[in-house]
Write a protein that holds these residues in place. Structure first.
Motif, PDB file in Angstrom:
ATOM      1  N   ALA A  48      10.963   1.206 -14.999  1.00 30.48           N
ATOM      2  CA  ALA A  48       9.748   1.278 -15.759  1.00 30.48           C
ATOM      3  C   ALA A  48       9.867   1.178 -17.340  1.00 30.48           C
ATOM      4  CB  ALA A  48       8.736   2.217 -15.284  1.00 30.48           C
ATOM      5  N   GLN A  72       5.477   3.360 -16.673  1.00 25.22           N
ATOM      6  CA  GLN A  72       4.681   2.196 -16.069  1.00 25.22           C
ATOM      7  C   GLN A  72       5.554   1.278 -15.945  1.00 25.22           C
ATOM      8  OE1 GLN A  72       1.781   0.985 -18.994  1.00 25.22           O
ATOM      9  NE2 GLN A  72       0.407   0.145 -17.384  1.00 25.22           N
ATOM     10  N   GLU A  99      13.322   2.195  -7.894  1.00 21.98           N
ATOM     11  CA  GLU A  99      12.217   2.385  -8.010  1.00 21.98           C
ATOM     12  C   GLU A  99      11.756   3.390  -9.447  1.00 21.98           C
ATOM     13  OE1 GLU A  99      13.845   2.949  -5.480  1.00 21.98           O
ATOM     14  OE2 GLU A  99      13.182   4.811  -4.412  1.00 21.98           O
ATOM     15  N   GLY A 150       2.868  -4.136 -13.066  1.00 20.07           N
ATOM     16  CA  GLY A 150       1.741  -4.377 -12.005  1.00 20.07           C
ATOM     17  C   GLY A 150       1.372  -2.833 -11.514  1.00 20.07           C
ATOM     18  N   LYS A 151       1.769  -1.742 -12.080  1.00 19.55           N
ATOM     19  CA  LYS A 151       1.264  -0.574 -11.435  1.00 19.55           C
ATOM     20  C   LYS A 151       0.749   0.429 -12.983  1.00 19.55           C
ATOM     21  CE  LYS A 151       4.733   0.013  -8.077  1.00 19.55           C
ATOM     22  NZ  LYS A 151       5.562   1.196  -7.320  1.00 19.55           N
ATOM     23  N   GLU A 152      -0.258   1.228 -12.618  1.00 16.72           N
ATOM     24  CA  GLU A 152      -0.773   2.160 -13.596  1.00 16.72           C
ATOM     25  C   GLU A 152       0.346   3.039 -14.306  1.00 16.72           C
ATOM     26  OE1 GLU A 152      -5.344   2.528 -11.768  1.00 16.72           O
ATOM     27  OE2 GLU A 152      -3.777   4.445 -12.021  1.00 16.72           O
ATOM     28  N   ARG A 153       0.036   3.639 -15.542  1.00 17.05           N
ATOM     29  CA  ARG A 153       0.985   4.430 -16.305  1.00 17.05           C
ATOM     30  C   ARG A 153       0.901   5.821 -15.411  1.00 17.05           C
ATOM     31  NH1 ARG A 153       1.034   4.685 -22.671  1.00 17.05           N
ATOM     32  NH2 ARG A 153       1.277   2.270 -22.194  1.00 17.05           N
ATOM     33  N   GLU A 154       1.939   6.561 -15.131  1.00 19.46           N
ATOM     34  CA  GLU A 154       2.034   7.689 -14.403  1.00 19.46           C
ATOM     35  C   GLU A 154       2.976   8.749 -15.269  1.00 19.46           C
ATOM     36  OE1 GLU A 154       4.001   7.504 -10.658  1.00 19.46           O
ATOM     37  OE2 GLU A 154       5.758   6.951 -11.331  1.00 19.46           O
TER      38      GLU A 154
END
Length: 128
Positions: free
Chosen positions: A92, A39, A89, A42-46
């Protein structure tokens, strides 16, 4: 209840490598699919990757294919995520997850609502 202990995060330059470990407090990994999620701010957990130690099945998200490798040491009840060619990128918090297998790999470990147990996160930061 299964307890998962994640470790191995850190700060690395782009192009570098890290190895994450997830130690599970179980007698055996058989019957579980163990996965890694991440995660970013500002982003969803993937879902990133998952392994079924009983039959060796593995899954990788497209974004990490060819760069990350998941493996398991059944004697130690530990799953590893070798991360190579890291990119900014990839930055996380990485979470270890365990799902009881019910015959639909990788959905059972890569569907966030189907995860049964979560470990604490470990921060991975990749600088450019």
């Amino acid at each position: 209840e299964v307890q998962l202990q994640a470790s191995g995060g850190g700060l690395v330059q782009a192009g570098g490598s890290l190895r994450l470990s997830c130690a599970a407090s179980v007698d055996t990994l058989d019957g579980y699919a163990i996965g890694w999620y991440r995660q970013a701010p500002g982003k969803e957990r993937e879902g990133v990757s998952c392994i079924s130690s009983s039959d060796g099945s593995t899954y990788y998200a497209d974004s990490v294919k060819g760069r990350f490798t998941i493996s398991s040491d059944n004697a130690k009840n530990t799953v590893y995520l070798q991360m190579n060619s890291l990119k900014p990128e990839d930055t996380a918090i990485y979470y270890c997850a365990a799902a009881l297998r019910f015959g639909r790999f990788p959905e059972e470990c890569m569907t966030i609502n189907l995860v049964d147990f979560w470990g604490q996160g470990t921060q991975v930061t990749v600088s450019s």
